[in-house]
Write an enzyme that holds these catalytic residues in place. Structure first.
Site, PDB file in Angstrom:
ATOM      1  N   ASP A 159       8.749   2.354   0.368  1.00 25.83           N
ATOM      2  CA  ASP A 159       7.333   2.337   0.698  1.00 25.83           C
ATOM      3  C   ASP A 159       6.818   0.929   0.409  1.00 25.83           C
ATOM      4  OD1 ASP A 159       4.632   3.437   1.106  1.00 25.83           O
ATOM      5  OD2 ASP A 159       4.432   3.142  -1.052  1.00 25.83           O
ATOM      6  N   ASP A 178       2.860  -0.292   0.075  1.00 31.30           N
ATOM      7  CA  ASP A 178       1.718  -0.399  -0.824  1.00 31.30           C
ATOM      8  C   ASP A 178       1.969   0.326  -2.143  1.00 31.30           C
ATOM      9  OD1 ASP A 178      -0.069  -1.864   0.891  1.00 31.30           O
ATOM     10  OD2 ASP A 178      -0.294  -0.040   2.082  1.00 31.30           O
TER      11      ASP A 178
END
Length: 315
Positions: free
Chosen positions: A46, A48
């Site tokens: 991922d 953020d």
């Protein structure tokens, strides 16, 4: 922190703030990945709050989507209004997933339309990143370099905007990596740098985890890299071991589209630690609380593929 005490021992302990619920199982997974060699491993991450820090200079860091400022501030306000309406829906535990998914698609499409209608330019992206409160965790560049040297692919999954993520990589790490592929919403600009449309399938917060390999292959098709798409897709299918990096329990589903043999999952628990630690340590193989650096992951991959670790993983 009281909740972040080490639960592992020996070679399984990477820092004083690492939580490992099942050291024996982790040891077995490490041994299996090491035995299969680097050619069988891929990394799914991922973006953020996983590759980037949750806190920056004592303030809440911005997301790759949230940092964007259009030249026309009226459209920034309109996007803020959409956020205030839809964001609570995204985390409403009582709303059926099918209904929520439709609303997330609605939200993303409205935002994309506003970006086009408001005349977003690539210069605005560049300037937004330059002034943004966003930073990578210490050790991310070192991790990417280590993986690049061993031809281990990294898929960055994001419901944000690929063009912004690429600009963040350029401005904050000051380089790009040939093994890093971004699976996210991608913009199309005209010859003057004005946004005119979006390419490919819409990726929002509730579908970014679906059909991982197909999305990665589709990315190359969008870019016109048909040969690379076929080669990369075939390469990924042969990589049956996964190192997964996330900061949300939902990120554990990022590997759902892959037929993997062994997966080591690493979770960054950035906030609400006291209430969330139990569920994180039951879901992730390794948990780093309190907005930790990436150094523990760097040490993990070094251990997996360094000759001096052979004897440790046999025992």
């Amino acid at each position: 922190m009281n909740q972040a005490k080490t639960m592992a021992n020996g070679s399984n302990s990477y820092s004083s703030n690492v939580v490992i619920d099942d050291p024996k199982l982790l040891h077995q997974k490490k041994a299996a990945i090491r035995l299969a060699r680097p050619s069988k491993l891929q990394v799914i991450a991922d973006f953020d709050n996983t590759l980037t820090r949750f806190w920056v200079d004592g303030c809440r860091g911005q997301s790759s989507h949230g940092l964007l400022q259009q030249e026309n501030p009226e459209y920034n306000a309109k996007r803020d209004e959409l956020f205030n309406y839809y964001h609570p829906i995204e985390y409403d535990p009582h709303l059926p997933i099918d209904e929520k998914t439709k609303l997330m698609e609605e939200w993303w499409r409205k935002v994309h339309d506003l970006l086009i209608e408001g005349g977003l330019t690539y210069d605005a992206i560049r300037n937004s990143v330059s002034g943004a409160l966003i930073a990578f965790r210490d050790g991310v560049a070192e991790l990417f370099e280590f993986l690049e040297e061993r031809d281990i692919p990294v898929l960055i999954f994001s419901a944000g905007l690929a063009d912004i993520i690429e600009e963040v990589l350029r401005q904050k790490l000051h380089r790009t990596f040939k093994n890093v592929k971004i699976v996210s919403n991608r913009m199309k600009f005209d010859h003057n740098g004005n946004l005119v449309s979006f390419k490919g399938k819409l990726i929002h917060s509730l579908n970014k985890n679906e059909h991982a390999l197909d999305m990665a292959a589709s990315l190359h098709e969008q870019l016109g890299e048909i040969d690379d798409q076929m080669i990369y897709s075939t390469s990924l299918r042969k990589r049956t071991n996964v190192l997964l990096l996330g900061d949300h329990m939902g990120d554990l589903r990022m590997s759902d589209g892959l037929d993997y043999e062994t997966r080591i999952s690493v979770g960054f628990l950035n906030h609400n630690i006291e209430n969330s630690l139990d569920i994180y340590r039951k879901g992730y193989d390794i948990v780093y609380p309190d907005d930790a650096p990436m150094s523990g992951v760097v040490k993990l991959v070094s251990e997996l593929f360094s000759p001096e670790s052979d004897e440790n993983l046999k025992t």
